[in-house]
Design a protein around this motif. Structure first.
Motif, PDB file in Angstrom:
ATOM      1  N   GLY A   1       0.159   8.621  -6.485  1.00 43.76           N
ATOM      2  CA  GLY A   1       0.111  10.207  -6.264  1.00 43.76           C
ATOM      3  C   GLY A   1       1.161  10.979  -7.237  1.00 43.76           C
ATOM      4  O   GLY A   1       0.969  11.807  -7.828  1.00 43.76           O
ATOM      5  N   GLU A   2       2.151  10.074  -7.871  1.00 44.16           N
ATOM      6  CA  GLU A   2       3.057  10.603  -8.685  1.00 44.16           C
ATOM      7  C   GLU A   2       2.383  10.692  -9.987  1.00 44.16           C
ATOM      8  O   GLU A   2       2.510  11.720 -10.922  1.00 44.16           O
TER       9      GLU A   2
ATOM     10  N   ILE B   1      -5.289  15.709  -4.076  1.00 48.72           N
ATOM     11  CA  ILE B   1      -4.144  14.715  -3.938  1.00 48.72           C
ATOM     12  C   ILE B   1      -3.685  14.377  -2.753  1.00 48.72           C
ATOM     13  O   ILE B   1      -3.512  15.181  -2.024  1.00 48.72           O
ATOM     14  N   PRO B   2      -3.779  13.062  -2.386  1.00 47.85           N
ATOM     15  CA  PRO B   2      -3.188  12.954  -0.968  1.00 47.85           C
ATOM     16  C   PRO B   2      -1.954  12.919  -0.826  1.00 47.85           C
ATOM     17  O   PRO B   2      -1.141  12.330  -1.686  1.00 47.85           O
ATOM     18  N   PRO B   3      -1.412  13.792  -0.125  1.00 50.76           N
ATOM     19  CA  PRO B   3       0.060  14.124  -0.282  1.00 50.76           C
ATOM     20  C   PRO B   3       1.044  12.955   0.118  1.00 50.76           C
ATOM     21  O   PRO B   3       0.838  12.421   1.398  1.00 50.76           O
TER      22      PRO B   3
ATOM     23  N   VAL C   1       0.862  -1.110  -0.031  1.00 50.63           N
ATOM     24  CA  VAL C   1      -0.022   0.049  -0.071  1.00 50.63           C
ATOM     25  C   VAL C   1       1.005   1.227   0.021  1.00 50.63           C
ATOM     26  O   VAL C   1       0.728   2.172  -0.788  1.00 50.63           O
ATOM     27  N   PHE C   2       1.852   1.184   0.807  1.00 48.24           N
ATOM     28  CA  PHE C   2       2.829   2.362   0.760  1.00 48.24           C
ATOM     29  C   PHE C   2       3.394   2.776  -0.468  1.00 48.24           C
ATOM     30  O   PHE C   2       3.371   3.808  -0.968  1.00 48.24           O
ATOM     31  N   GLU C   3       3.914   1.729  -1.383  1.00 52.22           N
ATOM     32  CA  GLU C   3       4.444   1.631  -2.413  1.00 52.22           C
ATOM     33  C   GLU C   3       3.226   2.310  -3.406  1.00 52.22           C
ATOM     34  O   GLU C   3       3.550   3.241  -4.527  1.00 52.22           O
ATOM     35  N   THR C   4       2.018   1.558  -3.602  1.00 48.52           N
ATOM     36  CA  THR C   4       1.015   2.040  -4.579  1.00 48.52           C
ATOM     37  C   THR C   4       0.487   3.523  -4.338  1.00 48.52           C
ATOM     38  O   THR C   4       0.201   4.073  -5.373  1.00 48.52           O
TER      39      THR C   4
ATOM     40  N   VAL D   1       4.033  12.408  -4.959  1.00 42.22           N
ATOM     41  CA  VAL D   1       3.498  13.370  -5.510  1.00 42.22           C
ATOM     42  C   VAL D   1       4.272  14.474  -5.661  1.00 42.22           C
ATOM     43  O   VAL D   1       4.240  15.209  -6.885  1.00 42.22           O
ATOM     44  N   TRP D   2       5.570  14.470  -5.159  1.00 39.91           N
ATOM     45  CA  TRP D   2       6.755  15.539  -5.357  1.00 39.91           C
ATOM     46  C   TRP D   2       7.434  15.247  -6.245  1.00 39.91           C
ATOM     47  O   TRP D   2       8.497  16.029  -6.912  1.00 39.91           O
ATOM     48  N   ARG D   3       7.637  13.708  -6.849  1.00 35.00           N
ATOM     49  CA  ARG D   3       8.680  13.439  -7.746  1.00 35.00           C
ATOM     50  C   ARG D   3       8.717  14.155  -9.009  1.00 35.00           C
ATOM     51  O   ARG D   3       9.570  14.469  -9.627  1.00 35.00           O
ATOM     52  N   PRO D   4       7.540  14.533  -9.481  1.00 40.25           N
ATOM     53  CA  PRO D   4       7.827  15.319 -10.995  1.00 40.25           C
ATOM     54  C   PRO D   4       7.974  16.995 -10.884  1.00 40.25           C
ATOM     55  O   PRO D   4       7.970  17.569 -11.627  1.00 40.25           O
TER      56      PRO D   4
END
Length: 520
Positions: free
Chosen positions: A216-217, A293-295, A208-211, A299-302
């Motif tokens: 988010g990304e 977006i759930p932060p 779940v962490f990874e998904t 989410v911040w990778r792009p």
């Protein structure tokens, strides 16, 4: 994993962070945390990537991953019951009053991840009460500096370190209560996350962490993809002429935020470490592109940040940084919003007040004979936006705290609030006018107090958009009888008994040329 199970676990993780936050607020000692809720909580994967957070303080949450990474670096290993404490802005922190706890979560002997929380302490030493000296020239004047160290090892406190920390603050009984409240929040997170792993299985939880991070990304890349590609620039300033220059380059599903051309770091406490700059950037893009977006770390990778070292947005030690977390972070958001206003006119509001209006009052309480430190930020006007006026008297952008209720303030401190009202006429005119600022007058009772002010937009007014007028600037005064003395927005003043400090916060900028609204 089926989407229903994923949604259930995603909400469960967010619920753990929210419960941690509630525990921290309920058990805290100081009004700053108990009443204003100046604290934040989040959950991280075994590599230190954020997977869930409570809806707390944007400037805390965007920077907290840097604290977790700092706690991970150089550790010889983790054991159940370990808790790392830190506040060093150059080792993952934001500014010295924000103390962060990081603790590993185990299922038997296997590492599941980490829980962390951050709380603003009303005093951590330094040259003035409240540890936000407006004229500090180096970080050593701002308070005790804590690198990542274990305050608890295998569940046992390091008594020497504990006594060292409390010996370097003005109100050790209050700090002790707030630090123990942070530990209580950690313990809630440890139990709840372990319970989830026991119920659903460690492998499923890690999946779940990874998904969540992958989703988010993908969602942020889609949101960026809806912005017209191009280069967008804007420059904004603090009152001292310190420049924040940003160039936003929107590409295919990714964006570069380049601060080249911003001012060199200064001998004033308005510099920001990279963690604070990143938190402001992350907030701005989430707010503008997809607030739902759930932060998390994905989410911040792009988003790529270019912040030249040695500038106000990525200061080198020993630059003071107390106000970078508070004031420069707001100006970074203003600059990004300004850059994107032309291309996202339906989403970008006019400038909000652009400051946190930090007020710190300290002295000896005549009722007890003990030192006290009172700290708060004060709301102001929100900028007007397409279709709606700005809101009145609220905290905006990088802060998300409440006010200190008058009753709580007067019970806890030898102070009296004599006026607390909206500033009529402070919002900028426009088709959709800016929100009003606040006036808050606080009288010192029966003692001599030291008052530190750290605010901005006292000279440079919050800008309007598309023909809207700027909001009124803020102003601060010392009132003694009929005598009124204008105070600098960043300065220290000694206030005699019965002296009154009057804080008048900026209004928001207006949106659109003044005239009748087509959608009343």
């Amino acid at each position: 994993m089926d989407p229903i199970t994923l949604a259930v676990l995603a909400h469960a993780l967010k619920g753990v962070a929210e419960e941690m936050s509630a525990a921290l607020v309920r058990t805290a000692y100081s009004p700053n945390i108990k009443e204003r809720r100046d604290c934040s909580c989040a959950i991280f994967d075994p590599q230190g990537g954020m997977v869930a957070q409570a809806e707390n303080i944007p400037v805390h949450l965007g920077a907290m991953p840097f604290s977790v990474q700092a706690a991970l670096q150089g550790r010889q290993g983790w054991d159940p019951g370990d808790i790392v404490v830190l506040n060093d802005p150059y080792r993952g922190g934001a500014h010295l009053p924000d103390i962060t706890f990081v603790a590993p979560v185990f299922l038997e002997t296997e590492l599941l991840g980490f829980v962390a929380n951050r709380a603003h302490h009303a005093d951590v030493g330094g040259m003035v009460p409240g540890s936000l000296p407006p004229r500090a020239r180096e970080i050593f004047q701002e308070g005790v500096r804590i690198p990542p160290v274990k305050l608890w090892r295998k569940g046992q406190p390091d008594q020497d370190l504990w006594h060292f920390l409390l010996a370097n603050v003005r109100t050790p009984w209050e700090r002790e209560g707030d630090l123990l409240a942070q530990k209580a929040a950690v313990e809630i997170g440890l139990r709840r996350l372990a319970a989830l792993a026991n119920r659903w299985g460690k492998d499923r939880l890690l999946s779940v962490f990874e998904t969540l991070q992958r989703q988010g990304e993908e969602r942020m890349r889609r949101a960026i993809g809806r912005v017209p590609k191009g280069h967008y620039e804007f420059t904004d300033f603090l009152d001292e002429g310190i420049q924040v220059r940003v160039r936003v380059v929107v590409g295919e599903g990714e964006v570069t935020v380049d601060f080249s051309g911003s001012s060199e770091q200064v001998e004033l406490p308005v510099n920001a470490p990279l963690a604070v700059t990143a938190s402001a950037v992350y907030y701005a893009f989430r707010a503008l592109l997809d607030p739902g977006i759930p932060p998390n770390a994905g989410v911040w990778r792009p988003i790529r940040i270019v912040a030249p070292e040695g500038t106000v947005v990525n200061a080198r030690p020993p630059a003071p940084v107390g106000g970078g977390n508070l004031e420069l972070s707001q100006r970074i958001v203003d600059a990004i919003f300004g850059a994107l206003a032309q291309v996202l006119p339906d989403r970008v509001p006019a400038a909000s007040q652009g400051t946190m209006n930090n007020v710190v009052i300290g002295g000896i309480d005549p009722r007890s004979g003990k030192p006290y430190t009172f700290y708060e930020t004060i709301g102001g006007g929100m900028g007007g936006r397409r279709g709606k006026p700005g809101l009145n008297g609220i905290h905006t952008h990088m802060t998300n705290t409440l006010n200190t209720p008058v009753e709580a303030l007067e019970i806890a401190y030898p102070l009296r609030v004599e006026r607390y009202e909206l500033r009529d006429g402070s919002g900028g005119a426009g088709q959709f006018p800016g929100g009003k600022g606040i006036r808050r007058d606080i009288r010192v009772l029966g003692h001599r107090a030291v008052v530190s002010l750290l605010g901005d937009r006292r000279k440079n007014r919050p800008w309007g958009l598309f023909g809207g007028a700027p909001g009124a600037p803020g102003a601060d005064f010392l009132l003694m009888g009929r005598k009124s003395t204008r105070l600098p927005g960043k300065g220290v003043v000694e206030v005699p008994p019965a002296g009154l400090i009057s804080i008048r916060t900026p209004g928001g900028g207006g949106y659109g040329r003044p005239g009748p609204s087509p959608n009343p």
